[in-house]
Design a protein around this motif. Structure first.
Motif, PDB file in Angstrom:
ATOM      1  N   UNK A 279       0.828  -1.239  -0.064  1.00  0.00           N
ATOM      2  CA  UNK A 279      -0.172  -0.051  -0.023  1.00  0.00           C
ATOM      3  C   UNK A 279       0.906   1.261  -0.126  1.00  0.00           C
ATOM      4  N   UNK A 280       0.215   2.558   0.077  1.00  0.00           N
ATOM      5  CA  UNK A 280       0.771   3.729  -0.178  1.00  0.00           C
ATOM      6  C   UNK A 280       1.912   3.936   0.891  1.00  0.00           C
ATOM      7  N   UNK A 281       1.960   3.556   2.038  1.00  0.00           N
ATOM      8  CA  UNK A 281       2.976   3.790   3.186  1.00  0.00           C
ATOM      9  C   UNK A 281       4.243   3.040   2.788  1.00  0.00           C
ATOM     10  N   UNK A 282       3.949   1.844   2.089  1.00  0.00           N
ATOM     11  CA  UNK A 282       5.445   1.005   1.913  1.00  0.00           C
ATOM     12  C   UNK A 282       5.764   1.337   0.644  1.00  0.00           C
ATOM     13  N   UNK A 283       4.993   2.021  -0.306  1.00  0.00           N
ATOM     14  CA  UNK A 283       5.571   2.676  -1.440  1.00  0.00           C
ATOM     15  C   UNK A 283       6.340   3.770  -1.242  1.00  0.00           C
ATOM     16  N   UNK A 284       5.727   4.737  -0.320  1.00  0.00           N
ATOM     17  CA  UNK A 284       6.716   6.126  -0.081  1.00  0.00           C
ATOM     18  C   UNK A 284       7.825   5.624   0.536  1.00  0.00           C
ATOM     19  N   UNK A 285       8.012   4.351   1.487  1.00  0.00           N
ATOM     20  CA  UNK A 285       9.209   4.114   2.086  1.00  0.00           C
ATOM     21  C   UNK A 285      10.530   3.690   1.046  1.00  0.00           C
ATOM     22  N   UNK A 286       9.998   3.104  -0.026  1.00  0.00           N
ATOM     23  CA  UNK A 286      10.775   2.466  -0.898  1.00  0.00           C
ATOM     24  C   UNK A 286      11.130   3.357  -2.401  1.00  0.00           C
ATOM     25  N   UNK A 287      10.308   4.195  -2.487  1.00  0.00           N
ATOM     26  CA  UNK A 287      10.257   4.515  -3.983  1.00  0.00           C
ATOM     27  C   UNK A 287      11.464   5.414  -4.396  1.00  0.00           C
ATOM     28  N   UNK A 288      12.149   5.902  -3.493  1.00  0.00           N
ATOM     29  CA  UNK A 288      13.379   6.676  -3.931  1.00  0.00           C
ATOM     30  C   UNK A 288      14.603   5.762  -4.053  1.00  0.00           C
TER      31      UNK A 288
END
Length: 461
Positions: free
Chosen positions: A322-331
């Protein structure tokens, strides 16, 4: 002209035609094919082994796509395709599709099947290779050879390749055996369920009741697993209730299909996330069932519930994030790639692709994973809607910097198209893969005011 004279002229014509091939030279192990079209020649296993890595030769599997993927069809000893071979199925020639010839020409080009090369066409039924040979011959291809792959499969020293998880994508003949009580390859013998998946209620479905469905298939409405406005999956408890309502446990063999594979793939990824051990998609969907000559039924099949799913959910919680996990890894570009499974105009921000999504663009740093020329997934499929071969998918990805040595996070607009790409990656055996459920709809904020970092325009090389 009398019958005797006509036969004499025909015989003379065949003799002259075969003589032309002999005069051009004949490699050891190669002989003219007298039983088939005179414009093809057969080739021995030894000669094929010598030439398979030669750049002037191309070896082509003309069988059904399922055989290429790994299934043991038409009596072969081993499933899969000759290592180093590409595919061009005879089944594609019978498809009624828009821009058919244009698509087939592209298939030939993408697979390196050119008039300058020696082309070995193989099958296991004595028909497919001849059909493709005739098609190519009409287009001016001359250096055509045919081969019976059964000979290759008899010797374990001859290398063959199957997708690691090819069983996840089943041929319609496998499903027919399942229904008829004949235990098909790779089936455990436990309870099975067949579902046709589409959006909308069963009574409104133009396919399930009006066109017909596979015998015994129950209808699943995608609203049973997701809800708007973001169209994320339902809560884990609601998904568990969905599974039980449809009679699905962790040990049920679940076969999914539809007129379009994408919604079926959406449900398949959710069931795998929940923990169902044996989830299968029908390769090519409803039309392949019809093409095989199998009948459809039109009466409704009611859902039959179970009281216990058999596990705490989700068993495979990292299969969807979900969104929280993507925010952690997208960079973290060194270990993770965000794969945008939308069409090009959506990816560069020309359109959003949805009437209810106002914001255009892509997640910052996401690489283009292709999808379809319009709103579908034709860039991941052959012309008969079966899965595109692994080499073509990996090439499609690598052209835009996507490599399977990194964690691949697939997303699209609302999770459907990305689910199909994820499923095919799983079939191929790629390990570190996941679906970002919210996709562009969630990331963009939906309203025209981006909620998270985005990019637009063509990416820099």
């Amino acid at each position: 002209m009398n019958k005797t004279l006509k036969l004499m002229i025909t015989a003379l014509t065949l003799t002259i035609s075969m003589g032309v091939f002999t005069a051009c030279g004949n490699n050891s192990g190669v002989k003219e094919n007298e039983e088939k079209d005179v414009s093809t020649k057969t080739i021995t296993t030894d000669e094929l082994s010598k030439n398979i890595k030669d750049e002037n030769w191309v070896v082509v599997d003309t069988r059904e796509n399922d055989a290429f993927n790994g299934w043991k069809l038409d009596g072969v000893k081993r499933g899969g395709h000759i290592e180093g071979a590409t595919d061009f199925s005879a089944a594609w020639l019978d498809v009624n599709a828009e821009n058919k010839e244009e698509r087939l020409e592209k298939d030939l080009k993408d697979r390196g099947i050119s008039k300058e090369k020696n082309i070995v066409l193989y099958d296991a039924n004595g028909k497919d290779a001849s059909e493709v040979a005739n098609y190519l011959s009409e287009k001016g291809y001359e250096n055509l050879y045919t081969y019976d792959v059964k000979e290759w499969t008899e010797d374990d020293k001859n290398a063959m390749k199957s997708y690691e998880n090819y069983e996840m994508l089943v041929p319609v003949s496998w499903v027919k055996d399942l229904i008829d009580g004949n235990k098909p390859e790779g089936y455990s013998g436990k309870e099975f369920k067949i579902f046709e998946v589409s959006w909308g209620e069963e009574k409104d479905s133009p396919d399930y009741l009006k066109k017909g469905h596979i015998k015994g298939a129950v209808h699943i409405n995608t609203d049973e697993v997701e809800e708007g406005p973001v169209w994320n999956r339902l809560s884990d408890e609601k998904l568990k209730a969905f599974a039980k309502a449809n009679g699905i446990t962790v040990d049920t063999t679940v076969v999914l299909y539809g007129e379009d594979t994408t919604p079926a793939a959406r449900v398949a990824t959710i069931l795998k996330y929940l923990g169902v051990k044996d989830v299968r998609l029908i390769n090519g969907g409803t039309q392949k069932w019809i093409d095989a000559g199998y009948e459809l039924e039109k009466e409704s099949n009611p859902k039959q519930s179970v009281s216990d799913f058999g596990a705490e959910v989700p068993v495979n919680k990292d299969y969807i994030i979900d969104l929280d996990e993507v925010k952690k890894i997208y960079n973290d570009k060194s270990t993770t790639t965000l794969v945008d499974v939308r069409n090009w105009d959506e990816y560069i921000g020309k359109i959003s692709g949805y009437d209810y999504i106002k914001t255009t663009g892509r997640i910052e740093g996401a690489l283009w994973g292709h999808a379809g020329t319009k709103a579908g997934m034709d860039q991941y499929r052959n012309i008969d809607n079966t899965m595109l071969n692994e080499d073509q998918i990996l090439k499609m990805w690598s052209d835009y910097g996507i490599t399977p040595d990194k964690k691949l996070v697939f997303y699209c607009g609302t999770g459907w198209r990305a689910a199909e790409a994820l499923y095919y990656a799983d079939v191929m055996g790629i390990k570190d893969i996941t679906l970002y459920d919210g996709g562009w709809n969630e990331w963009s904020g939906n309203t025209g005011n981006p909620a998270n970092p985005i990019e637009k325009g063509e990416p820099k090389k």
